[in-house]
Scaffold this active site. Structure first.
Site, short mmCIF file in Angstrom:
data_model
loop_
_atom_site.label_atom_id
_atom_site.label_comp_id
_atom_site.label_asym_id
_atom_site.label_seq_id
_atom_site.Cartn_x
_atom_site.Cartn_y
_atom_site.Cartn_z
N GLU A 219 0.99 -1.29 0.00
CA GLU A 219 -0.11 0.07 0.04
C GLU A 219 0.93 1.18 -0.03
O GLU A 219 0.51 2.14 -0.64
CB GLU A 219 -0.90 -0.01 1.27
CG GLU A 219 -1.93 -1.24 1.17
CD GLU A 219 -2.70 -1.20 2.41
OE1 GLU A 219 -3.63 -2.36 2.25
OE2 GLU A 219 -2.43 -1.01 3.37
N ASP A 341 -4.99 -6.08 12.41
CA ASP A 341 -6.34 -5.43 13.24
C ASP A 341 -5.96 -5.35 14.71
O ASP A 341 -6.13 -4.35 15.20
CB ASP A 341 -7.87 -6.26 12.99
CG ASP A 341 -7.78 -6.17 11.72
OD1 ASP A 341 -7.81 -5.48 10.92
OD2 ASP A 341 -8.73 -7.24 11.43
#
Length: 562
Positions: A219, A341
């Protein structure tokens, strides 16, 4: 050791300080479904295994799992997200309720809940079936309900916590955060004390000015590649690239450094330990990411950038430009789902509690690391984190260790997200220059290991009249220093074998020469570490002290003969 016990207490205090902290999570929520099967034969129609389903587990995924992790770590989490009015949506609601998350999701009758179904035989994922996203854009009514839910949840958390809540944005390109919602969050940024952003397309969020962003290497590379083609160099609000963005942790499949003008190809599902990434092209992803952290901060507007490297840990830097590296261990792909997460949740809570960045990064890495011990969607619980802090404390270990024990100790600290600093030398006559040098070395990381040349090695390096003090005495003095965590003795002339065994994050040498001239530098860098040189304290050296002693002894002898 007292120093290690104090460190454990300090980290535990941060975990305690975020208890009950209000956090609003907004973004793409989904359901993770795990189907465990047995297979002992192939079918007659094709060379395919026959699977017998034994059990099924459902877990919150995406933004919902981030909210679950925040609640499990002790925060007060609320989730705002569009959820389908379907069976999968009902299961997400159940997961949130069991975890104690404030469910402020918005029902979308004509929009299916995204589901990731994994079929496993043993611990091996055989296939994954995705359904429910990316879906058609939310209609105007759906957007209006989301905006109302955001405003209400923000006010609710503010009232419950007595202060501005923290915001976590989870944008996985599944349509939960359309332009009007992004615009509302940007316009209301001042309502949140801390803002964390995890987005597959970071360019969409430049105006948010987040506190921290946590892109994967792919990313980050995608953003840098796109900025290289942006003629103005200004704020980025570009269209999505052709092709779907990945929906999970991704790896880079490209043989060039990020930002060279070519867009990286990201393929979700390559997972830990796979080939085809930058390492296969002879590139060190950590070094590449670290070299571009300042650019990533500029392009995202974030105070802190944490580039996650899957099995290789993460590199993190804040506004002062100082970077740090954390490490992880290779794990089966079925163990790592949702580890990001847990990392995001712990990093966000720590920063919201005003913890120093190195501490936040250490706790985030530890939270991610301790969740990957088994198959399933990762959730880090507060009590597990505190237990891991206590378990990885080195307080019960002796200062003087052998090479094998040292490798075990270093590995435990690395799994806990702590950085290992390594230095070596003869340390024949310990003096203030040594003490200052070791104090500076210890300040570079979390654990300082000092390797000491054995007597035979010193004789080969310094001459037949050295060492002045035997290795037992030299080790005893070093072990008594507050800043030294562990001491190890090595027989060779070079510490290369020890360096390979413990893989230090930072290798320190004394001297007024650049790191490139340190003989061990290529080995340290190949293993993923950094090399630092620290200048000696003027007029403080073993040789100078020995020369003065000898000169004094000679003068006394002459005086005695006169």
């Amino acid at each position: 050791m007292a120093g290690a016990a104090a460190e454990q207490h300090r980290l535990a205090a941060v975990v305690e300080s975020w208890l009950g902290r209000p956090v609003l999570v907004v973004g793409d929520a989904m359901l993770d479904e795990w189907r465990f099967a047995d297979s002992d034969r192939l079918c007659r129609e094709a060379p395919a295994p026959i699977l017998t389903l034994r059990r099924r587990i459902s877990a919150a995924g995406g933004a919902a799992n981030t909210a679950v992790n925040i609640a499990a770590l002790g925060g007060r989490a609320a989730l705002v997200a569009p959820i389908g009015a379907d069976v999968a949506g009902d299961e997400v609601h159940d997961c949130l309720d069991r975890a104690g998350v404030w469910d402020r999701t918005v029902s979308q009758p004509n929009r299916p809940t995204p589901v990731k179904r994994r079929m496993l035989a043993g611990s091996q994922i055989l296939l994954r079936e995705d359904s429910g996203g990316p879906a058609a854009p939310l209609d105007d009514a759906g957007v209006a309900r989301l905006l109302d839910a955001l405003a209400c949840a923000t006010a609710e958390l503010h009232a419950a916590g007595g202060a501005a809540p923290t915001l976590v944005v989870c944008d996985y390109a599944l349509g939960a955060l359309p332009a009007p919602v992004r615009a509302w969050l940007v316009a209301n940024r001042e309502r949140y004390a801390t803002v964390a952003l995890d987005a597959h397309d970071l360019a969409d969020w430049r105006g948010l000015a987040p506190t921290v962003v946590t892109p994967s290497f792919a990313e980050a590379s995608r953003l840098l590649a796109r900025t290289a083609t942006c003629p103005t160099g200004g704020d980025l609000h570009l269209d999505h690239l052709d092709g779907a963005l990945s929906d999970g942790p991704s790896e880079l499949t490209v043989g060039v450094a990020p930002g060279d003008g070519r867009v990286a190809d990201a393929d979700e599902g390559t997972g830990p330990g796979t080939s085809g990434d930058a390492a296969d092209a002879g590139l060190d992803r950590a070094v590449l990411a670290e070299s571009r952290l300042a650019e990533l901060r500029q392009h995202t507007g974030a105070d802190v950038v944490a580039v996650t490297l899957d099995t290789e840990g993460a590199v993190v830097a804040g506004s002062d430009g100082e970077s740090s590296r954390s490490h992880s261990n290779p794990m089966p792909a079925s163990h790592t789902v949702g580890a990001g997460d847990a990392y995001l949740a712990a990093m966000t809570l720590a920063l919201a509690a005003d913890a120093p960045l190195p501490t936040a990064a250490q706790l985030a890495q530890l939270a991610a690391t301790i969740t990957v011990s088994d198959t399933g969607t990762c959730v880090c619980r507060r009590e597990d984190l505190l237990t891991a802090l206590d378990r990885t404390d080195a307080g019960g270990r002796p200062t003087l260790v052998d090479a094998d024990e040292l490798a075990t100790i270093a590995g435990a600290h690395r799994r806990a997200g702590r950085s290992v600093v390594f230095t070596n030398g003869c340390f024949d006559v310990l003096h203030p220059g040594h003490v200052r040098y070791l104090e500076q070395a210890r300040a570079l990381g979390d654990l300082l290991v000092v390797a000491v040349n054995a007597d035979g090695s010193v004789r080969r390096l310094k001459g037949a009249d050295r060492p002045v003090n035997p290795v037992e005495d030299r080790v005893a003095l070093l072990a008594a220093l507050t800043h030294v965590d562990h001491v190890v003795v090595f027989e060779e002339d070079s510490p290369a074998r020890l360096i390979e065994a413990i893989r230090p994050d930072i290798y320190v040498k004394g001297g007024d020469y650049p790191p490139e001239l340190v003989p061990e530098a290529p080995l340290v860098r190949r293993l993923g570490g950094q090399v630092r040189t620290l200048g000696y304290v003027p007029d403080r050296s073993t040789s100078a002290i020995i020369d003065r002693i000898r000169a004094y002894g000679g003068s006394a002898s002459v005086a005695g003969q006169a």
